[in-house]
Write an enzyme that holds these catalytic residues in place. Structure first.
Site, PDB file in Angstrom:
ATOM      1  N   GLY A 116       0.949  -1.301  -0.394  1.00 19.24           N
ATOM      2  CA  GLY A 116      -0.454   0.022   0.500  1.00 19.24           C
ATOM      3  C   GLY A 116       1.024   1.380  -0.055  1.00 19.24           C
ATOM      4  N   ASN A 145       1.567   3.004  -2.303  1.00 21.81           N
ATOM      5  CA  ASN A 145       0.393   4.223  -3.751  1.00 21.81           C
ATOM      6  C   ASN A 145      -0.746   4.250  -3.459  1.00 21.81           C
ATOM      7  OD1 ASN A 145       2.706   3.723  -6.009  1.00 21.81           O
ATOM      8  ND2 ASN A 145       2.774   2.205  -5.777  1.00 21.81           N
ATOM      9  N   LEU A 162      -9.372  -7.352 -13.250  1.00 19.93           N
ATOM     10  CA  LEU A 162     -11.364  -7.014 -13.792  1.00 19.93           C
ATOM     11  C   LEU A 162     -11.736  -7.456 -14.700  1.00 19.93           C
ATOM     12  CD1 LEU A 162     -11.136  -3.206 -12.305  1.00 19.93           C
ATOM     13  CD2 LEU A 162     -11.619  -5.531 -10.762  1.00 19.93           C
ATOM     14  N   HIS A 192       1.284   1.028 -12.770  1.00 20.20           N
ATOM     15  CA  HIS A 192       2.566  -0.463 -13.536  1.00 20.20           C
ATOM     16  C   HIS A 192       4.139  -0.022 -13.388  1.00 20.20           C
ATOM     17  CE1 HIS A 192       2.997  -4.462 -15.645  1.00 20.20           C
ATOM     18  NE2 HIS A 192       4.450  -3.629 -16.215  1.00 20.20           N
ATOM     19  N   LEU A 223      -4.992  -6.241 -20.692  1.00 18.85           N
ATOM     20  CA  LEU A 223      -4.244  -6.662 -19.804  1.00 18.85           C
ATOM     21  C   LEU A 223      -3.186  -5.094 -19.595  1.00 18.85           C
ATOM     22  CD1 LEU A 223      -3.597  -7.388 -16.389  1.00 18.85           C
ATOM     23  CD2 LEU A 223      -1.646  -8.808 -18.556  1.00 18.85           C
TER      24      LEU A 223
END
Ligand code: GRF
Length: 190
Positions: free
Chosen positions: A14, A16, A95, A111, A146
């Site tokens: 976490g 970010n 997702l 990313h 993706l």
């Protein structure tokens, strides 16, 4: 200024998430994290969200019959928050298209590479194997491909001859933490 509600999806540490929370404490930042979702009950980021008074919930896919049911439950839980954006921040599940269609142009991801290079996992290892001089990170919209959605912000990071996967990951992560709030601001100010 009324801050727009956003959600952050995580699977682990976490950093970010922390950088987005920190940025949102500035009165000029256009949004506030209202909900943090994790697909891992023991993600460290959940504690971080709680410490900041943010609603959290976690669901693990293994407790559902299939991914469809898992995502249905997530959608149900986040619906009341009327989220303007969902920010994936180290969220390790892909997702489904059905999920993405519920939030068109409202899902972002970070990313650790200069997309379109090195989609998927193990980016730093691949950068080193290919002797690249420059790597970096990207915030992009999430679509059905993706790591393939429209790019919002990128930041370069120089690769040194002495870099290992760990040192490179650290350097890139520092830049990730800088550009995610920037990208959110850009998207919400459009
Ligand atoms: C980051 O490197 C991000 O780019 C990748 O997963 C990592 C998450 O780190 N998708 P953190 O949980 O935000 O610290």
């Amino acid at each position: 200024m009324t801050k727009q509600p956003i959600g952050v999806f995580i699977s682990g540490r976490g950093t970010n998430l922390q950088s987005i929370i920190n940025a949102s404490k500035n009165e000029n930042f256009p949004c506030e994290v209202k909900i943090v979702f994790s697909d891992n009950h023991s993600a460290k980021g959940i504690d971080l969200a709680k410490e900041n008074g943010i609603d959290t919930f976690s669901l693990e896919i293994k407790d559902f019959i299939n991914k469809g049911e898992f995502e249905e439950q997530i959608l149900k839980l986040i619906k009341p928050y009327d989220l303007r954006l969902i920010c994936l921040a180290g969220y390790m599940k892909i997702l489904s298209s059905e999920f993405i269609e519920h939030y068109p142009n409202k899902i972002l991801n970070i990313h650790p590479s200069l997309l379109p290079k090195y989609k998927g996992l193990n980016t730093h290892k691949r950068v080193l194997e290919n002797n690249d001089d420059i790597t970096g990170c990207t915030v992009h919209y999430v679509n059905h491909e993706l790591d393939g959605g429209e790019i919002i912000v990128q930041k370069n990071v120089k690769v040194d001859a002495t870099d290992s996967v760990t040192t490179l990951a650290d350097k890139v992560l520092k830049q990730e933490n800088m550009i995610y709030p920037e990208a959110i601001k850009m998207v919400l100010r459009k």
